[in-house]
Design a protein around this motif. Structure first.
Motif, short mmCIF file in Angstrom:
data_model
loop_
_atom_site.label_atom_id
_atom_site.label_comp_id
_atom_site.label_asym_id
_atom_site.label_seq_id
_atom_site.Cartn_x
_atom_site.Cartn_y
_atom_site.Cartn_z
N GLU A 15 0.84 -1.20 0.00
CA GLU A 15 0.00 0.00 0.00
C GLU A 15 0.88 1.26 0.00
N ARG A 16 1.94 1.23 0.82
CA ARG A 16 2.90 2.32 0.83
C ARG A 16 4.15 1.88 1.59
N ILE A 17 5.25 2.58 1.33
CA ILE A 17 6.50 2.37 2.04
C ILE A 17 6.85 3.66 2.75
N GLU A 18 6.98 3.60 4.08
CA GLU A 18 7.37 4.77 4.85
C GLU A 18 8.85 4.66 5.20
N ILE A 19 9.63 5.65 4.80
CA ILE A 19 11.07 5.65 5.02
C ILE A 19 11.41 6.77 6.00
N ILE A 20 11.97 6.41 7.13
CA ILE A 20 12.36 7.38 8.15
C ILE A 20 13.88 7.39 8.21
N ARG A 21 14.50 8.48 7.80
CA ARG A 21 15.96 8.59 7.82
C ARG A 21 16.40 9.31 9.09
N GLY A 22 17.43 8.79 9.72
CA GLY A 22 17.89 9.34 10.98
C GLY A 22 17.55 8.41 12.12
N ALA A 23 18.27 8.56 13.21
CA ALA A 23 18.12 7.63 14.34
C ALA A 23 16.70 7.60 14.87
N ALA A 24 16.15 6.38 15.00
CA ALA A 24 14.83 6.19 15.57
C ALA A 24 14.91 5.20 16.73
N SER A 25 16.06 5.20 17.42
CA SER A 25 16.31 4.22 18.47
C SER A 25 15.40 4.38 19.67
N ALA A 26 14.96 5.61 19.96
CA ALA A 26 14.10 5.82 21.12
C ALA A 26 12.77 5.11 20.94
N GLN A 27 12.31 4.99 19.69
CA GLN A 27 11.04 4.32 19.43
C GLN A 27 11.21 2.83 19.14
N TYR A 28 12.32 2.45 18.49
CA TYR A 28 12.43 1.09 17.97
C TYR A 28 13.63 0.30 18.47
N GLY A 29 14.57 0.91 19.17
CA GLY A 29 15.72 0.18 19.65
C GLY A 29 16.94 0.36 18.77
N SER A 30 18.00 -0.38 19.09
CA SER A 30 19.30 -0.15 18.47
C SER A 30 19.37 -0.57 17.01
N ASP A 31 18.41 -1.36 16.52
CA ASP A 31 18.41 -1.74 15.11
C ASP A 31 18.10 -0.58 14.19
N ALA A 32 17.62 0.52 14.74
CA ALA A 32 17.16 1.65 13.91
C ALA A 32 18.10 2.84 14.00
N LEU A 33 19.40 2.60 14.09
CA LEU A 33 20.36 3.70 14.20
C LEU A 33 20.38 4.57 12.95
N ALA A 34 20.25 3.95 11.78
CA ALA A 34 20.27 4.70 10.52
C ALA A 34 18.87 5.14 10.10
N GLY A 35 17.86 4.36 10.50
CA GLY A 35 16.50 4.70 10.13
C GLY A 35 15.61 3.47 10.05
N VAL A 36 14.41 3.66 9.55
CA VAL A 36 13.40 2.61 9.49
C VAL A 36 12.78 2.58 8.10
N ILE A 37 12.60 1.38 7.56
CA ILE A 37 11.81 1.18 6.35
C ILE A 37 10.62 0.32 6.76
N ASN A 38 9.42 0.91 6.75
CA ASN A 38 8.21 0.20 7.16
C ASN A 38 7.35 -0.02 5.92
N ILE A 39 7.13 -1.30 5.59
CA ILE A 39 6.34 -1.66 4.42
C ILE A 39 4.93 -2.00 4.88
N ILE A 40 3.96 -1.23 4.42
CA ILE A 40 2.57 -1.40 4.83
C ILE A 40 1.80 -2.03 3.67
#
Length: 416
Positions: free
Chosen positions: A144-169
């Motif tokens: 349906e969409r791909i949400e790309i978050i660039r930049g550290a998202a560790s506070a929300q998702y933990g240490s795996d998200a140091l570079a960012g998050v790719i969430n496929i919906i």
């Protein structure tokens, strides 16, 4: 506050993260492509950046959204092709001829967290193989969409998200029965796909997706004098998504998935000279066979002040690999098994119109078994992680938003 693990050590860092964003009015483009100076009236919402529904222009991260319409217009045949046009996301072919490396903001592939509908799936988890094939196993026609978050998202998702998050919906039911059948072909692969929206029957609505594809042989090169081809062969995937309405804005959601591939590379005509160690060796065919099963059950609901979710999920990946140039001494190849089971809960409470408090907790259990893991004869490992987080979205006027976030993680190997 984010916890960052360092592979191969038992050290940990604790960092504080306070995200602030200065937002400015956005302007829409007119039909001829020039800015017409009018403010955007359509609200573009993302859910990945702050774990809440947030207006894109108010998110304190660099956000990009690739929609199903964008994917259709691009005519892409896989997820990697869709991501190649994203800003500051590099997709690189591997020297071994299979899989792709993902780099966001110049960081390594294992620093990007890949989610499907906001949840983790079973993938290879070593520093060099994590995310290598994760996106190869996704049906691009069910997105349906791909949400790309660039930049550290560790506070929300933990240490795996140091570079960012790719969430496929993935796509959900529209409530109206429909059938979509399509076929695509390209340099690297070809596929035919089926999207069946079963519509709404009483309080239940659902969709069913099938994808049958074949990777082509499209490259051949040498690494250290050894011939390397990309692997080719058939892939198939099946996905079911169903929603049962328990009440007003309260749903029970079931998602099931199955993926299988059988890839190989015809290298039997190639020879490699081992010299004094063993003379000339005729290479065998390279092989990669993968099977993955996914299941997720969640309860979601909304009230005037709360938006909550409780979910449990399970994902299991079985993988057989034989690469002759790295496994000359492993005549029969290697088999690795990965699984993850988790449970999570989250709630966003609107204190008032300018103040939203989000808090949640997670528990994950990773089980890995295979020849690449463990030590002292132990070929497996079991890891447990639990976490809790809280964040406060605080809108100050119409241009400033402050989001302080605190997260605590405990990892069975790396500590708290």
């Amino acid at each position: 506050m984010a916890y960052h693990k360092i592979k191969g050590t038992k050290k940990a860092w604790i960092t504080w993260a306070v995200l602030t964003a200065l937002t400015v009015p956005a302007y829409a483009a007119s039909a001829d492509g020039a800015a017409d100076g009018s403010a955007v009236t359509m609200k573009d919402v993302v859910v990945t950046a702050t774990r809440t529904e947030a207006d894109v222009k108010m998110v304190p991260n660099t956000v990009e959204v690739i929609t199903a319409d964008d994917i259709e217009k691009l005519g892409v045949t896989d997820v990697y092709s869709a991501l190649r046009l994203a800003d500051n996301v590099q997709i690189m072919n591997t020297s071994t001829g299979f899989g792709h490396r993902i780099s966001m903001r110049g960081m390594s592939s294992d620093s990007t967290l890949i989610l499907i509908n906001g949840q983790r799936t079973a993938i290879e988890d070593t520093e060099t193989t994590q995310n290598l094939l994760a996106l190869d196993r996704i049906n691009v026609h069910n997105i349906e969409r791909i949400e790309i978050i660039r930049g550290a998202a560790s506070a929300q998702y933990g240490s795996d998200a140091l570079a960012g998050v790719i969430n496929i919906i993935t796509k959900k039911s529209t409530g109206k029965p429909s059938v979509t059948v399509g076929a695509t072909t390209g340099t690297t692969n070809m596929s035919n796909y089926y999207h069946i929206d079963l519509g709404r029957q009483g309080k239940f609505s659902s969709t069913f997706d099938m994808n049958f594809s074949k990777d082509r042989q499209w490259t051949e090169h040498e690494v250290s004098g050894l011939p390397v081809k990309n692997l080719q062969g058939p892939k198939q995937s099946y996905n079911f998504s169903g929603t049962y309405e328990l009440g007003e804005n309260k749903n029970l959601n079931l998602d099931l998935g199955y993926y299988k591939d059988k890839l190989s590379g015809d290298w039997s005509h190639k020879e490699y000279n081992l010299g004094a160690w063993g003379g000339i060796v005729r290479l065998q065919d390279a092989k990669l066979e993968t099977e993955r099963r996914d299941a997720s059950l969640s309860l979601t609901g909304k009230t005037k002040k709360d938006d909550y979710m409780v979910r449990t999920f399970y994902s299991k990946l079985d993988k057989f690999r034989f690469l002759p140039y790295t496994a000359l001494a492993k005549e029969y190849g290697e088999t690795n098994k990965y699984s993850i089971w988790g449970i999570e809960a989250k709630n966003s409470h609107k204190v008032n119109g300018d103040h939203t408090l989000t808090y949640g907790t997670e528990y994950d259990r990773y089980d890995v078994d295979g020849v690449n893991f463990g030590k002292d004869g132990d070929n497996g490992k079991n890891l447990n992680t639990y976490a809790a987080y809280i964040q406060d979205e605080w809108l100050l006027g119409d241009k400033w938003e402050i989001i302080p976030a605190v997260r605590y993680d405990h990892h069975s190997e790396f500590g708290s």
